[in-house]
Design an enzyme around this catalytic site. Structure first.
Site, PDB file in Angstrom:
ATOM      1  N   GLY A 185       2.856   4.036  -1.558  1.00 59.56           N
ATOM      2  CA  GLY A 185       3.068   4.208  -2.903  1.00 59.56           C
ATOM      3  C   GLY A 185       1.934   4.224  -3.833  1.00 59.56           C
ATOM      4  O   GLY A 185       0.866   4.309  -3.275  1.00 59.56           O
TER       5      GLY A 185
ATOM      6  N   GLY B 270      -1.113   3.551  -5.787  1.00 63.83           N
ATOM      7  CA  GLY B 270      -2.163   2.360  -6.210  1.00 63.83           C
ATOM      8  C   GLY B 270      -2.009   1.753  -4.610  1.00 63.83           C
ATOM      9  O   GLY B 270      -1.546   2.122  -3.676  1.00 63.83           O
TER      10      GLY B 270
ATOM     11  N   TYR C  41       1.044  -1.308   0.110  1.00 63.93           N
ATOM     12  CA  TYR C  41      -0.128   0.093   0.022  1.00 63.93           C
ATOM     13  C   TYR C  41       0.830   1.364  -0.037  1.00 63.93           C
ATOM     14  O   TYR C  41       0.405   2.374  -0.208  1.00 63.93           O
ATOM     15  CB  TYR C  41      -0.957   0.102   1.279  1.00 63.93           C
ATOM     16  CG  TYR C  41      -2.168  -0.554   1.055  1.00 63.93           C
ATOM     17  CD1 TYR C  41      -3.254  -0.307   0.000  1.00 63.93           C
ATOM     18  CD2 TYR C  41      -2.112  -2.185   1.194  1.00 63.93           C
ATOM     19  CE1 TYR C  41      -4.407  -1.078  -0.189  1.00 63.93           C
ATOM     20  CE2 TYR C  41      -3.462  -2.856   0.732  1.00 63.93           C
ATOM     21  CZ  TYR C  41      -4.466  -2.475   0.250  1.00 63.93           C
ATOM     22  OH  TYR C  41      -5.153  -3.249   0.014  1.00 63.93           O
TER      23      TYR C  41
ATOM     24  N   ASP D 292      -2.864  12.746   6.361  1.00 65.03           N
ATOM     25  CA  ASP D 292      -1.442  13.034   6.384  1.00 65.03           C
ATOM     26  C   ASP D 292      -0.946  12.909   7.792  1.00 65.03           C
ATOM     27  O   ASP D 292       0.198  12.206   8.222  1.00 65.03           O
ATOM     28  CB  ASP D 292      -1.002  14.215   5.549  1.00 65.03           C
ATOM     29  CG  ASP D 292      -1.123  14.081   4.104  1.00 65.03           C
ATOM     30  OD1 ASP D 292      -1.713  13.077   3.835  1.00 65.03           O
ATOM     31  OD2 ASP D 292      -0.749  14.974   3.310  1.00 65.03           O
TER      32      ASP D 292
ATOM     33  N   HIS E 145      -4.026   5.247   5.263  1.00 68.72           N
ATOM     34  CA  HIS E 145      -4.035   6.663   4.549  1.00 68.72           C
ATOM     35  C   HIS E 145      -4.618   6.618   3.139  1.00 68.72           C
ATOM     36  O   HIS E 145      -5.402   7.469   3.097  1.00 68.72           O
ATOM     37  CB  HIS E 145      -2.425   6.889   4.337  1.00 68.72           C
ATOM     38  CG  HIS E 145      -2.266   8.129   3.817  1.00 68.72           C
ATOM     39  ND1 HIS E 145      -1.643   8.105   2.459  1.00 68.72           N
ATOM     40  CD2 HIS E 145      -2.158   9.450   4.352  1.00 68.72           C
ATOM     41  CE1 HIS E 145      -1.611   9.659   2.162  1.00 68.72           C
ATOM     42  NE2 HIS E 145      -1.954  10.460   3.507  1.00 68.72           N
ATOM     43  N   ASP E 146      -4.609   5.524   2.681  1.00 68.51           N
ATOM     44  CA  ASP E 146      -5.242   5.308   1.244  1.00 68.51           C
ATOM     45  C   ASP E 146      -6.818   5.207   1.418  1.00 68.51           C
ATOM     46  O   ASP E 146      -7.480   6.083   0.822  1.00 68.51           O
ATOM     47  CB  ASP E 146      -4.978   4.248   0.539  1.00 68.51           C
ATOM     48  CG  ASP E 146      -3.802   3.948  -0.018  1.00 68.51           C
ATOM     49  OD1 ASP E 146      -2.762   5.028  -0.063  1.00 68.51           O
ATOM     50  OD2 ASP E 146      -3.215   2.833  -0.498  1.00 68.51           O
TER      51      ASP E 146
END
Length: 138
Positions: A45, A47, A43, A105, A63-64
């Site tokens: 990076g 995508g 996860y 973030d 975070h995604d």
């Protein structure tokens, strides 16, 4: 050295949250997000798919998911404001969307810091074909 030059040139064209995210990671976790988390696990990076490989990769998964809940601005380009108060990052500004991106973030940077002991170099540049399991829900 050439790689650093290329990275610097690429960053010049990137504004907003991704650069700010890098700065938050460096401030909070005392590591470079670019060189520690940009190609880590399933996860961290661009995508993300499969199951997180460890607690550090799970920080990126969360975070995604957080970015996925942002609807009124682009979380990768929205420029936000924050300050440091008593050693803690505080997201500010009047725009609720940008504040939400900042919170995503901030939480990730703290997660990276808290999970530095779980960081495992075997997950750096982890092959995507090893990320085929069904993901957990956000």
């Amino acid at each position: 050295m050439r790689t650093l030059w290329i990275v610097a040139v690429l960053l010049l064209g990137v504004e907003g949250s991704l650069v700010q995210f890098e700065m938050l990671i460096m401030k909070v976790a005392k590591r470079s997000g670019l060189f520690s988390y940009s190609a880590y696990g399933c996860y961290c990076g661009w995508g993300g798919h499969g199951r997180p490989q460890d607690a550090t990769d799970h920080c990126c998964f969360v975070h995604d998911c957080c970015y996925g809940k942002v609807t009124d601005c682009n979380p990768k380009t929205a420029s936000y404001t924050y300050s440091e108060e008593n050693g803690e990052i505080v997201c500010g500004g009047d725009d609720p969307c940008k504040k939400q991106v900042c919170e995503c973030d901030r939480v990730a940077a703290i997660c990276f810091r808290d999970n530095i002991p779980t960081y495992d170099n075997k997950y750096w540049r982890f092959p995507p074909e090893n990320c085929q399991e069904e993901p957990e829900p956000c």
